[in-house]
Design a protein around this motif. Sequence first.
Motif, PDB file in Angstrom:
ATOM      1  N   MET A  44      61.037  80.422  95.571  1.00  0.00           N
ATOM      2  CA  MET A  44      62.005  81.136  96.601  1.00  0.00           C
ATOM      3  C   MET A  44      62.340  79.947  97.597  1.00  0.00           C
ATOM      4  SD  MET A  44      60.284  83.170  94.838  1.00  0.00           S
ATOM      5  CE  MET A  44      58.786  83.604  95.709  1.00  0.00           C
ATOM      6  N   PRO A  45      63.488  80.327  98.424  1.00  0.00           N
ATOM      7  CA  PRO A  45      64.001  79.364  99.319  1.00  0.00           C
ATOM      8  C   PRO A  45      63.050  79.266 100.502  1.00  0.00           C
ATOM      9  CG  PRO A  45      65.533  81.015  99.387  1.00  0.00           C
ATOM     10  CD  PRO A  45      64.612  81.341  98.092  1.00  0.00           C
ATOM     11  N   TYR A  46      61.897  78.865 100.625  1.00  0.00           N
ATOM     12  CA  TYR A  46      61.170  78.910 101.642  1.00  0.00           C
ATOM     13  C   TYR A  46      61.319  78.179 102.995  1.00  0.00           C
ATOM     14  CZ  TYR A  46      58.937  74.394 100.553  1.00  0.00           C
ATOM     15  OH  TYR A  46      58.533  73.324 100.216  1.00  0.00           O
ATOM     16  N   TRP A  47      62.161  77.238 102.934  1.00  0.00           N
ATOM     17  CA  TRP A  47      62.793  76.698 104.071  1.00  0.00           C
ATOM     18  C   TRP A  47      63.676  77.765 104.869  1.00  0.00           C
ATOM     19  CZ3 TRP A  47      61.913  71.006 105.114  1.00  0.00           C
ATOM     20  CH2 TRP A  47      62.378  70.785 106.404  1.00  0.00           C
ATOM     21  N   ILE A  48      63.252  78.341 105.895  1.00  0.00           N
ATOM     22  CA  ILE A  48      63.907  79.397 106.671  1.00  0.00           C
ATOM     23  C   ILE A  48      65.234  78.802 107.048  1.00  0.00           C
ATOM     24  CG2 ILE A  48      64.050  81.142 108.041  1.00  0.00           C
ATOM     25  CD1 ILE A  48      61.951  81.416 105.976  1.00  0.00           C
ATOM     26  N   GLY A  49      66.370  79.405 106.576  1.00  0.00           N
ATOM     27  CA  GLY A  49      67.703  78.923 107.366  1.00  0.00           C
ATOM     28  C   GLY A  49      68.374  78.160 106.439  1.00  0.00           C
ATOM     29  N   GLN A  50      67.946  77.253 105.403  1.00  0.00           N
ATOM     30  CA  GLN A  50      68.276  76.281 104.623  1.00  0.00           C
ATOM     31  C   GLN A  50      68.160  76.382 103.200  1.00  0.00           C
ATOM     32  OE1 GLN A  50      69.237  72.465 106.491  1.00  0.00           O
ATOM     33  NE2 GLN A  50      67.787  73.093 108.210  1.00  0.00           N
ATOM     34  N   ASP A  51      68.613  77.158 102.733  1.00  0.00           N
ATOM     35  CA  ASP A  51      68.109  77.433 101.248  1.00  0.00           C
ATOM     36  C   ASP A  51      68.269  76.406 100.257  1.00  0.00           C
ATOM     37  OD1 ASP A  51      68.094  80.152 102.094  1.00  0.00           O
ATOM     38  OD2 ASP A  51      69.751  80.874 100.831  1.00  0.00           O
ATOM     39  N   ASN A  52      68.965  75.223 100.601  1.00  0.00           N
ATOM     40  CA  ASN A  52      69.171  74.192  99.617  1.00  0.00           C
ATOM     41  C   ASN A  52      67.899  73.035  99.919  1.00  0.00           C
ATOM     42  OD1 ASN A  52      70.078  73.312 102.261  1.00  0.00           O
ATOM     43  ND2 ASN A  52      71.203  71.646 101.465  1.00  0.00           N
ATOM     44  N   VAL A  54      64.735  73.323  99.553  1.00  0.00           N
ATOM     45  CA  VAL A  54      63.739  72.956  98.302  1.00  0.00           C
ATOM     46  C   VAL A  54      64.333  72.083  97.426  1.00  0.00           C
ATOM     47  CG1 VAL A  54      62.289  74.173  96.771  1.00  0.00           C
ATOM     48  CG2 VAL A  54      62.719  75.375  99.027  1.00  0.00           C
ATOM     49  N   LYS A  55      65.406  72.254  96.821  1.00  0.00           N
ATOM     50  CA  LYS A  55      65.974  71.816  95.967  1.00  0.00           C
ATOM     51  C   LYS A  55      66.078  69.906  96.280  1.00  0.00           C
ATOM     52  CE  LYS A  55      70.049  70.572  92.992  1.00  0.00           C
ATOM     53  NZ  LYS A  55      70.180  69.294  93.349  1.00  0.00           N
ATOM     54  N   GLU A  56      66.348  69.627  97.543  1.00  0.00           N
ATOM     55  CA  GLU A  56      66.386  68.456  98.412  1.00  0.00           C
ATOM     56  C   GLU A  56      65.002  67.619  98.022  1.00  0.00           C
ATOM     57  OE1 GLU A  56      68.144  68.593 102.184  1.00  0.00           O
ATOM     58  OE2 GLU A  56      70.212  69.253 101.382  1.00  0.00           O
ATOM     59  N   LEU A  57      64.038  68.673  98.577  1.00  0.00           N
ATOM     60  CA  LEU A  57      62.687  67.989  98.483  1.00  0.00           C
ATOM     61  C   LEU A  57      62.258  67.540  96.984  1.00  0.00           C
ATOM     62  CD1 LEU A  57      60.765  70.585 100.960  1.00  0.00           C
ATOM     63  CD2 LEU A  57      61.040  67.977 101.269  1.00  0.00           C
ATOM     64  N   VAL A  58      62.654  68.404  96.079  1.00  0.00           N
ATOM     65  CA  VAL A  58      62.257  68.148  94.524  1.00  0.00           C
ATOM     66  C   VAL A  58      63.038  67.006  94.057  1.00  0.00           C
ATOM     67  CG1 VAL A  58      62.490  69.032  92.220  1.00  0.00           C
ATOM     68  CG2 VAL A  58      61.690  70.536  93.756  1.00  0.00           C
ATOM     69  N   ASP A  59      64.320  66.769  94.446  1.00  0.00           N
ATOM     70  CA  ASP A  59      65.007  65.876  94.258  1.00  0.00           C
ATOM     71  C   ASP A  59      64.362  64.419  94.778  1.00  0.00           C
ATOM     72  OD1 ASP A  59      66.693  67.080  92.828  1.00  0.00           O
ATOM     73  OD2 ASP A  59      68.448  67.240  94.522  1.00  0.00           O
ATOM     74  N   GLU A  60      64.084  64.523  96.150  1.00  0.00           N
ATOM     75  CA  GLU A  60      63.396  63.396  96.733  1.00  0.00           C
ATOM     76  C   GLU A  60      62.116  62.892  96.010  1.00  0.00           C
ATOM     77  OE1 GLU A  60      61.094  62.136 100.872  1.00  0.00           O
ATOM     78  OE2 GLU A  60      62.318  64.223 100.761  1.00  0.00           O
ATOM     79  N   PHE A  61      61.282  63.956  95.478  1.00  0.00           N
ATOM     80  CA  PHE A  61      60.030  63.584  94.792  1.00  0.00           C
ATOM     81  C   PHE A  61      60.382  63.184  93.501  1.00  0.00           C
ATOM     82  CE2 PHE A  61      57.319  65.085  91.329  1.00  0.00           C
ATOM     83  CZ  PHE A  61      56.102  64.454  91.650  1.00  0.00           C
ATOM     84  N   THR A  73      63.361  75.730  89.295  1.00  0.00           N
ATOM     85  CA  THR A  73      64.281  77.199  89.095  1.00  0.00           C
ATOM     86  C   THR A  73      64.197  77.861  90.377  1.00  0.00           C
ATOM     87  OG1 THR A  73      63.826  77.505  86.805  1.00  0.00           O
ATOM     88  CG2 THR A  73      64.113  79.390  87.867  1.00  0.00           C
ATOM     89  N   SER A  74      65.184  77.919  91.019  1.00  0.00           N
ATOM     90  CA  SER A  74      65.544  78.648  92.202  1.00  0.00           C
ATOM     91  C   SER A  74      65.440  80.307  92.036  1.00  0.00           C
ATOM     92  CB  SER A  74      66.733  78.101  93.056  1.00  0.00           C
ATOM     93  OG  SER A  74      66.695  76.739  93.401  1.00  0.00           O
ATOM     94  N   LEU A  75      64.737  81.130  92.716  1.00  0.00           N
ATOM     95  CA  LEU A  75      64.771  82.327  92.654  1.00  0.00           C
ATOM     96  C   LEU A  75      65.126  82.804  94.051  1.00  0.00           C
ATOM     97  CD1 LEU A  75      61.265  82.897  90.714  1.00  0.00           C
ATOM     98  CD2 LEU A  75      63.698  82.721  89.730  1.00  0.00           C
ATOM     99  N   GLU A  76      65.347  84.390  93.986  1.00  0.00           N
ATOM    100  CA  GLU A  76      65.559  85.134  95.161  1.00  0.00           C
ATOM    101  C   GLU A  76      64.380  85.937  95.620  1.00  0.00           C
ATOM    102  OE1 GLU A  76      69.263  87.161  95.221  1.00  0.00           O
ATOM    103  OE2 GLU A  76      70.295  85.862  93.802  1.00  0.00           O
ATOM    104  N   TRP A  77      64.315  85.904  96.906  1.00  0.00           N
ATOM    105  CA  TRP A  77      63.469  86.670  97.546  1.00  0.00           C
ATOM    106  C   TRP A  77      62.957  87.948  96.981  1.00  0.00           C
ATOM    107  CZ3 TRP A  77      59.274  84.418  99.408  1.00  0.00           C
ATOM    108  CH2 TRP A  77      59.349  83.016  99.882  1.00  0.00           C
ATOM    109  N   LYS A  78      64.118  88.901  96.806  1.00  0.00           N
ATOM    110  CA  LYS A  78      64.341  90.226  96.451  1.00  0.00           C
ATOM    111  C   LYS A  78      63.644  90.440  95.366  1.00  0.00           C
ATOM    112  CE  LYS A  78      68.918  89.807  94.046  1.00  0.00           C
ATOM    113  NZ  LYS A  78      70.306  90.707  94.191  1.00  0.00           N
TER     114      LYS A  78
END
Length: 436
Positions: A44-52, A54-61, A73-78
């Motif tokens: 889920m997008p754990y970086w509060i306020g910026q959903d993108n 987590v993807k940026e971090l994965v790309d950096e890795f 795989t990006s999921l929603e909190w709900k």
Amino acid sequence: MSPLRRRFAAVAVASAFALTASACSSGSGSSSADGRTVVKFWSMPYWIGQDNKVKELVDEFNASQQKVTVQLTSLEWKDGRDKIKQAVAAGNGPDVWLMNNGLDVDFLKAGTLAPLDKLGYTPADLDKFLPLSAVDRYNGKMYGVPLYFDSDVLVYRTDILKSYGFTAPPKTWDELKSMAKTITTRSAAAGKKVMGWQFKGMDDHLNAINSTWESFLCQAGGSLTSPDYATSTQNSTAGKTAMDYMRSFYTEKISRTGTSALNGFISGEVAMFPFFQSVIADVQAGGAKTAGKWAVAPMPAGPKSGCSMVGGHSLVAKAGGKNLAAAGTFMRWLASPERSAQYMDFHAIFPYDLTKVTPAVKATVDAKIKGDPSWPAIFEQLNRNTPDLVLQDRNAYQTRWDAQKASIVAGVDGQSSVDKALSSIDDQVDQALKAK
């Protein structure tokens, strides 16, 4: 078949067809076109306020690696947690995924999670974490690596408190109630109708009642379960003390149910509320409405202590996979001191002992603390807390949180008696505990 598989087999089969193709591609131990080992990561997008982010971090890795590729795989909190649970039970889930600190006891008992020592972590690595990391221990082993911690704190409008003659936030339950009552009563008489206090979760964000309630239960000296985690213990003297106190805000018309704590705070209609410190990002998003008009303080202490609920997130990995080494490489990168220092940008609490990280990381963290007046209060609150409440909470976690969402609100706003509300929680949780 494992207990986890038996419990979720039916829903997993039904949901498997709904999962995206990317979520099901590249099984454990497979390789990408360039020969790298593929690690499937669901988050889920754990970086509060910026959903993108987590993807940026994965790309950096991925850009930094020659032997490992992470597929996100990006999921929603709900429904993200449910999708993970269903997919893992069906045998087609991720290699690494995001989980609440404290973990899920169903996964732990089923042997679904890999202990960190199988992922390349050494005792020296684990010794670098704060003592609160014990929330991710089970039977003597660590199964989760903390990304960051959350802790309930008091958020207050400095401008409102000052306008009613208060120069500091409340430090005790008695002070909190007295100050809130003064603000509500005097503002109403002046035609402004500012609510002195709102319990987060008695509004449009119902799930937040869980962290609010568990904080006040803790402050009253209560517990969620017996020491062996076998019995729910909320219908106790401490439970009644906490609920009676919370209820008095509504019976005495200090607070009103249905008013958003966060939205009211931003608009200047709520003076104080409690929540995880990561709510600061939402307060800051208020722009000119909140800029320079708010602050953070430790929670007002109750009859027994000033403790509060601990939250946050960890990374876990699937046991028995063919790519545990690759999964461990990714986890050590994403949950490293360097990345956790970055998470402080959304006010996530750094999970490492500052005396055990590199001088460069310590300098980064020290600079962030020095540059933000909220951090001293956040760390003061964190130091009041222990792993105990989280270790209790992970047993029958989902049942408890669902029961509390219904019964705490009903008991606090007078729809139910206090005894009935607390008994209802204990009855539901006890049934779930016995089924484990």
